[in-house]
Scaffold this active site. Structure first.
Site, PDB file in Angstrom:
ATOM      1  N   ASP A 164       0.868  -1.170   0.000  1.00 23.24           N
ATOM      2  CA  ASP A 164       0.000   0.000   0.000  1.00 23.24           C
ATOM      3  C   ASP A 164       0.913   1.232   0.000  1.00 23.24           C
ATOM      4  O   ASP A 164       2.142   1.133   0.104  1.00 23.24           O
ATOM      5  CB  ASP A 164      -0.966  -0.022   1.197  1.00 23.24           C
ATOM      6  CG  ASP A 164      -2.190   0.866   0.938  1.00 23.24           C
ATOM      7  OD1 ASP A 164      -2.157   1.654  -0.029  1.00 23.24           O
ATOM      8  OD2 ASP A 164      -3.178   0.775   1.693  1.00 23.24           O
TER       9      ASP A 164
HETATM   10  C1  BGC Z   1      -5.049   3.248   0.268  1.00 19.40           C
HETATM   11  C2  BGC Z   1      -5.244   2.248  -0.831  1.00 19.40           C
HETATM   12  C3  BGC Z   1      -5.073   2.897  -2.175  1.00 19.40           C
HETATM   13  C4  BGC Z   1      -3.712   3.583  -2.220  1.00 19.40           C
HETATM   14  C5  BGC Z   1      -3.433   4.253  -3.549  1.00 19.40           C
HETATM   15  C6  BGC Z   1      -3.796   4.064   0.103  1.00 19.40           C
HETATM   16  O1  BGC Z   1      -3.747   5.112   1.009  1.00 19.40           O
HETATM   17  O2  BGC Z   1      -5.027   2.563   1.504  1.00 19.40           O
HETATM   18  O3  BGC Z   1      -6.518   1.677  -0.730  1.00 19.40           O
HETATM   19  O4  BGC Z   1      -5.208   1.960  -3.200  1.00 19.40           O
HETATM   20  O5  BGC Z   1      -3.675   4.564  -1.209  1.00 19.40           O
HETATM   21  O6  BGC Z   1      -4.208   5.348  -3.737  1.00 19.40           O
END
Ligand code: BGC
Length: 768
Positions: A293
């Site tokens: 993530d």
């Molecule tokens: C979130 C994810 C997301 C990623 C990219 C993160 O902060 O937890 O769900 O896909 O950002 O935007």
């Protein structure tokens, strides 16, 4: 050097069916094949160590900011082969420029993969996932994902960070809005439908995107519902209640998976070898790649696992293949290799998996595969897609209360007061994850009502309240420009205006609840009431004694005890997406009879959380009778306000007793359980008939009941239908204390009904 990586943030919430799309059940093949192996091995032979590490680096373009850190020098990095993929960049022109840099300017011409958070639609926005799950309609869900894929590919994307399949039992957690609720079995079915919708019959198709299942794992178990907080649970609970949806997505061939921010058994997921390798690959046979993530790799340092070189090495060894934004792999792995802290084979394996994903998507055959300016114009935000979004929204609404059949409203005659800060509002129709959605194009509730009733009903409108009057809270909600603002009038004046409007009306429709930024990522709340400013308005209106219908917007269960006591009707519409107003009006005026059912339990008070239907019995269960020394509260009932599976209709459904084909079974025999469901009211309607099974005696303490199947029926007024469920020992299985998945002989209680708390039951004995 071309520089189109603007720093103009669109933000996550900037804010796009269905009908006749073929829904193949076969899903994109993700097993490595011999040709792919030859190709990837050949390519890797030519790659330097820097180029291999470059493939493990995923950067954000700066076009859509979804975290607190961004990458610099992206265009330069692409040409130097230091970047494997970009996320947050879309639009044929933008993507073509970036792909050109990779394919024409980098030494080995390796194409980039382009990802985005396409969560509940791309341009045409569907209801938030929690709302979609309330449809209990896997076809609608699969089609919504297919439409999102079609729109996303038309804008150059080939990878979506969806589905989010995290089970959540805590309404304080803002991301409960992004998942499918609390049930692992239903969550698994929905996860599978989403992956199939995105990936289609082949990832090579021009309108297919690779799914990225997230957040692996257990992210929804955050303590106290506080975002990014610690998760700590037993293996048994993981296996039984939290892991099944990830597993289901892997089983249908999801191409990628995202590690979560939290720890699992004390080790951050992003560097957790047990999770990413032993469970995911060895036990489940996952063949795709794992991406972190957003900066979850570098955040391992905050978790206390060491500095960036150390956590990067740990994550690679654990089975992480791609690093989102943190640039830990990019900047440390080469040195770690020289120091013997990671091996060439480990880097090669991660690189291979990323290249395989690109191969499976057909990007080596045609890096410009879906870059077609024509499609970009004709395939996005079409009338057909909007129709599909409307249909999905109508099916997602849950009728929580309807005293004296106040709904549906009459389409002609009389006066309706439409009040509340969400009534004449486009901005908050779309919900949480809508990067490419344009809220200006959404339909407000007031507009939708006008479309349906025209001049046949007199409408009076008043805003009546701010979303919130709390300026500190407002600041937190305004992480994007202009999301929540204060009216120039005082709260009292606004309420007065609403009261005046209501006095002129026969019925009040109050459109209230959560605005867009009140749920979703980083939006935990400790108080899950309707915000006070709005509640004050509702209280003033209630005093008038006119029937009040609440249209409730919410990204999570809210505590609605007062509303339930004082409103005549409550229609929960979640955040319905682009077609919000039209869908709401269709339901309010009876053009569609609501059929949604809750996939998450609604507590009476925040103090009951975590509350979920599939809880354990405990040693001192409280059912009724004396309360002392029983598992209960001094000040509130154990029961939720609205249980899992609950939802009313404009008609009512009667259930017969459960008929069983046998009451004594052995081994692999099959049981058929049947009920007759009768539409006892005056409207045609759909009913979600739910099957639960209890296993009262086992080697471990089991949940009081578990959802095992459901069927959605369409019944004309007065019509009755038999519904049968086939039950096999497969549905009796659970994880025992050795984590063995099996069933144990004995008595089982088969329950069929309209929601988890209202079922008819019959018992069977099942021997091994
Ligand atoms: C979130 C994810 C997301 C990623 C990219 C993160 O902060 O937890 O769900 O896909 O950002 O935007």
């Amino acid at each position: 050097m071309i520089s189109f990586f603007t720093n103009k943030p669109l933000f996550k919430i900037a804010a796009a069916a269905m009908l006749v799309l073929p829904l193949g059940n076969a899903v994109a093949q993700t097993q490595p094949d011999a040709k792919m192996n030859v190709f990837v091995s050949g390519l890797m032979k030519k790659m330097t160590i820097d180029e291999k590490i470059g493939q493990l680096n995923l950067v954000t373009s700066g076009m859509a900011i979804t975290g607190s850190v961004t990458n610099n020098g992206v265009d330069n990095g692409i040409a130097k082969g230091q970047i494997g993929g970009i996320f947050g960049l879309y639009g044929v022109e933008n993507v073509r420029k970036a792909q050109d840099l990779a394919v024409k300017n980098s030494r080995l011409h390796i194409p980039l993969i382009f990802g985005l958070d396409v969560i509940h639609g791309h341009r045409t926005i569907f209801p938030i996932p929690l709302g979609m799950s309330a449809t209990w309609d896997l076809d609608i869900i699969q089609r919504s994902a297919h439409i999102a894929a079609k729109e996303a590919t038309a804008e150059g994307l080939n990878w979506v960070f969806s589905p989010m399949v995290d089970i959540a039992r805590d309404a304080r957690w803002g991301r409960i809005s992004e998942g499918s609720g609390e049930d692992p079995w239903l969550g698994g079915k929905i996860a599978g439908a989403m992956v199939k919708g995105y990936q289609g019959t082949s990832l090579k198709n021009a309108d297919a995107v690779m799914a990225c299942v997230k957040h692996f794992a257990l992210y929804g178990g955050a303590e106290a519902g506080r975002e990014y907080n610690t998760v700590d649970m037993s293996r048994l609970q993981m296996y039984q209640d939290y892991l099944p949806p990830y597993r289901a997505a892997v089983d249908v061939g999801a191409g990628s998976i995202m590690s979560s921010f939290n720890t699992v058994d004390g080790i951050p997921s992003t560097g957790n070898k047990w999770l990413l390798t032993d469970l995911l690959r060895k036990q489940w046979g996952f063949k795709g790649f794992v991406v972190s993530d957003y900066t979850s790799l570098s955040e391992m340092s905050n978790h206390g696992l060491g500095d960036l070189p150390q956590v990067s090495a740990l994550a690679l060894k654990a089975g992480l293949d791609m690093d989102m934004v943190a640039e830990g792999f990019l900047n440390t792995l080469k040195k770690s290799l020289q120091q013997g802290k990671v091996t060439q084979a480990e880097i090669d394996l991660a690189c291979r998996r990323v290249l395989e994903a690109k191969y499976k998507l057909g990007l080596f055959d045609n890096p410009y595969k879906s870059l077609n300016a024509e499609n970009e114009k004709k395939d996005v935000f079409t009338e057909e897609n909007r129709k599909a979004a409307r249909l999905a929204a109508e099916h997602s609404f849950v009728l929580l209360k309807n005293a004296n059949q106040i709904l549906p409203l009459k389409k002609s005659g009389g006066t309706i007061a439409v009040v509340g800060p969400l009534a004449d509002n486009k901005r908050d129709m779309l919900g949480t994850w809508v990067i490419a959605g344009e809220w200006q194009k959404s339909v407000s509730v007031l507009e939708g009502i006008k479309h349906v009733v025209g001049d046949n009903v007199k409408l009076v409108y008043a805003k009546g309240a701010n979303i919130t009057d709390d300026t500190e809270f407002m600041k937190r909600l305004n992480f994007g420009p202009g999301m929540v603002s204060l009216d120039s009038r005082s709260p009292d004046d606004m309420i007065e205006e609403a009261v005046k409007a209501a006095k002129k009306a026969d019925i009040v429709v109050a459109v209230v609840g959560e605005s867009q930024s009140m749920s979703g990522e980083s939006s935990s709340r400790s108080d899950i009431d309707v915000p006070e400013s709005q509640k004050n308005m509702l209280k003033a209106l209630a005093k008038l004694g006119k029937p009040m219908v609440i249209v409730l917007f919410n990204g999570r269960p809210l505590t609605l005890t007062w509303e339930n006591e004082n409103a005549a009707a409550i229609l929960d519409v979640w955040a319905p997406g682009t077609e919000a107003g039209n869908a709401i009006a269709e339901v309010l005026f009876g053009n569609y009879n609501p059929s949604g059912k809750l996939t998450t339990t609604f507590p009476r008070t925040v103090g009951q959380i975590p509350i979920y239907y599939n809880h354990k019995n405990t040693g001192r269960p409280y059912n009724d009778g004396p309360t002392k020394f029983k598992s209960n509260y001094l000040d509130i009932s154990n029961d939720p306000l609205f249980p899992f599976g609950y939802g009313l209709s404009y008609t009512s459904f009667g259930y017969s007793d459960v008929k069983l084909s046998k009451t004594n079974l052995k081994g692999a025999e099959t049981l058929t359980a049947t009920v007759t469901v009768t539409n006892k009211g005056a409207y045609a309607g759909e009913e979600v008939v739910q099957l639960y099974i209890s296993d009262p005696v086992a080697s471990i303490s089991r949940s009081v009941k578990e959802l095992k199947d459901f069927k959605k029926l369409n019944l004309q007024a007065g019509e009755a239908k038999e519904v049968s469920f086939t039950i096999t020992p497969e549905q009796l299985k659970f994880y025992n204390s050795q984590l063995k998945y099996d069933w144990e002989p004995g008595e089982f209680i088969i329950q069929i009904g309209t929601n988890s708390a209202d079922t008819r039951s019959a018992k069977v004995q099942w021997k091994k």
